[in-house]
Design a protein around this motif. Structure first.
Motif, PDB file in Angstrom:
ATOM      1  N   ARG A  83      -1.859  -2.420  -1.332  1.00 35.44           N
ATOM      2  CA  ARG A  83      -0.515  -2.231  -0.789  1.00 35.44           C
ATOM      3  C   ARG A  83       0.383  -3.441  -0.977  1.00 35.44           C
ATOM      4  O   ARG A  83       1.546  -3.322  -1.377  1.00 35.44           O
ATOM      5  N   ASP A  84      -0.141  -4.634  -0.697  1.00 37.39           N
ATOM      6  CA  ASP A  84       0.701  -5.820  -0.669  1.00 37.39           C
ATOM      7  C   ASP A  84       0.760  -6.556  -1.999  1.00 37.39           C
ATOM      8  O   ASP A  84       1.732  -7.243  -2.284  1.00 37.39           O
ATOM      9  N   GLN A  85      -0.304  -6.457  -2.796  1.00 34.49           N
ATOM     10  CA  GLN A  85      -0.324  -7.194  -4.058  1.00 34.49           C
ATOM     11  C   GLN A  85      -0.449  -6.292  -5.277  1.00 34.49           C
ATOM     12  O   GLN A  85      -0.486  -6.779  -6.405  1.00 34.49           O
ATOM     13  N   PRO A 136      -2.893   3.234  11.743  1.00 28.02           N
ATOM     14  CA  PRO A 136      -1.740   2.471  12.253  1.00 28.02           C
ATOM     15  C   PRO A 136      -1.202   1.471  11.238  1.00 28.02           C
ATOM     16  O   PRO A 136       0.009   1.210  11.192  1.00 28.02           O
ATOM     17  N   ASP A 137      -2.057   0.883  10.429  1.00 22.68           N
ATOM     18  CA  ASP A 137      -1.631  -0.080   9.411  1.00 22.68           C
ATOM     19  C   ASP A 137      -1.471   0.555   8.033  1.00 22.68           C
ATOM     20  O   ASP A 137      -0.731   0.039   7.190  1.00 22.68           O
ATOM     21  N   PHE A 138      -2.188   1.660   7.789  1.00 24.32           N
ATOM     22  CA  PHE A 138      -2.165   2.308   6.470  1.00 24.32           C
ATOM     23  C   PHE A 138      -1.947   3.806   6.676  1.00 24.32           C
ATOM     24  O   PHE A 138      -2.900   4.598   6.618  1.00 24.32           O
ATOM     25  N   PRO A 139      -0.708   4.229   6.924  1.00 21.13           N
ATOM     26  CA  PRO A 139      -0.429   5.636   7.263  1.00 21.13           C
ATOM     27  C   PRO A 139      -0.848   6.623   6.187  1.00 21.13           C
ATOM     28  O   PRO A 139      -1.079   7.798   6.487  1.00 21.13           O
ATOM     29  N   THR A 179      -5.883 -14.808  -0.310  1.00 20.19           N
ATOM     30  CA  THR A 179      -5.563 -13.911   0.793  1.00 20.19           C
ATOM     31  C   THR A 179      -4.864 -12.677   0.280  1.00 20.19           C
ATOM     32  O   THR A 179      -4.110 -12.725  -0.688  1.00 20.19           O
ATOM     33  N   THR A 180      -5.126 -11.542   0.933  1.00 16.77           N
ATOM     34  CA  THR A 180      -4.471 -10.300   0.525  1.00 16.77           C
ATOM     35  C   THR A 180      -3.296  -9.969   1.422  1.00 16.77           C
ATOM     36  O   THR A 180      -2.671  -8.937   1.271  1.00 16.77           O
ATOM     37  N   ALA A 181      -2.995 -10.833   2.382  1.00 19.51           N
ATOM     38  CA  ALA A 181      -1.866 -10.556   3.278  1.00 19.51           C
ATOM     39  C   ALA A 181      -0.572 -11.041   2.647  1.00 19.51           C
ATOM     40  O   ALA A 181      -0.501 -12.117   2.072  1.00 19.51           O
ATOM     41  N   ALA A 182       0.434 -10.243   2.747  1.00 23.14           N
ATOM     42  CA  ALA A 182       1.732 -10.622   2.182  1.00 23.14           C
ATOM     43  C   ALA A 182       2.409 -11.621   3.097  1.00 23.14           C
ATOM     44  O   ALA A 182       2.076 -11.755   4.260  1.00 23.14           O
ATOM     45  N   PRO A 183       3.391 -12.379   2.572  1.00 25.15           N
ATOM     46  CA  PRO A 183       4.117 -13.317   3.413  1.00 25.15           C
ATOM     47  C   PRO A 183       4.701 -12.610   4.625  1.00 25.15           C
ATOM     48  O   PRO A 183       5.154 -11.480   4.544  1.00 25.15           O
TER      49      PRO A 183
END
Length: 251
Positions: free
Chosen positions: A68-70, A21-24, A92-96
């Motif tokens: 994916r994000d960075q 669901p988050d990483f197709p 953090t590895t989460a994007a804005p």
């Protein structure tokens, strides 16, 4: 759901269901590649299937989000994982905006495997294939060291010149690099390669009658026998080496 069920080990198919669901784009081959790179270490069942826990899934989310994000290379992700394992704070590895925000990691029983039934078989193994750059980065070695390993036959491409490397090449490269850190040179390791080749010959001779059988499953039986014999051969080799070293090391 009971606490025991929520901690039940998951198959690789269960993990794909949680992550897609988050990483197709996540695939079985991708997970196996990350395992070959040493970034995840799922345990194995007695029959050889991978078994994942919530911690493994959380680790995969961290890796996939960083990629994916960075757009972080595996070398940097590995360093952050090590810092994370030591309990240190990592960026953090989460994007804005919360993209890729991890969800609650609770292992639910697979829809294809109700309670009391055996889990669905793990998808057939697809061989890991690594480019030269991936092998160099994964083993953390310079190009000239890999050249020397190939020159002395310790590392080979999976299908000849120009082909990719397999997972065993990565394992060998890491082991050779560690031995070289103790002052050995690649040329000194030719004796180990020759010993391994002799063991391969013995095992091939032992399983040859199984391969000549016509019944279904003969090749699987031969592969399992070869795997067991290889494990026994490694254990015997280690015991013999230690027995010989003991005479040297004892006062």
């Amino acid at each position: 759901m009971s606490a025991e069920a929520s901690r039940a080990p998951m198959t690789i198919g269960d993990v794909l269901g949680l992550l897609r669901p988050d990483f197709p784009d996540i695939t079985v081959s991708k997970i196996r590649f990350l395992e070959a790179e040493g970034l995840i270490e799922p345990r194995r069942s007695p029959s050889g299937y991978r078994k994942f826990g919530p911690g493994d899934v959380d680790r995969l989310r961290f890796i996939l989000t960083a990629q994916r994000d960075q757009y972080l290379p595996l070398r940097v992700i590995r360093e952050r994982l090590r810092a994370r394992d030591r309990g240190e704070a990592v960026p953090t590895t989460a994007a804005p905006g919360g993209r890729g925000r991890p969800r609650t990691l609770v292992a639910a029983p697979s829809a294809a495997a109700p309670a009391g039934q055996a889990p669905a078989p793990e998808p057939p193994d697809a061989p890991v294939r690594l480019s030269r750059r991936q092998l160099l980065d994964g083993a953390g070695i310079p190009a000239d060291l890999l050249d020397a390993m190939e020159e002395y036959g310790l590392v080979r491409r999976a299908g000849g010149a120009g082909s990719p490397y397999d997972a065993e090449a990565l394992t060998v490269a890491r082991a050779v690099a560690a031995l070289c850190e103790h002052g050995l040179e690649v040329r000194h390791l030719r004796a180990l390669k020759a010993a391994a080749d002799r063991q391969v010959g013995l095992i091939e001779q032992a399983v040859a009658p199984l391969l000549r059988r016509r019944h279904p499953g003969a090749h699987e039986e031969a592969a399992e026998t070869a795997r067991s014999l290889a494990d026994l051969a490694v254990r015997l080799h280690t015991a013999l080496v230690w027995a010989g070293l003991r005479e040297t090391l004892e006062p």
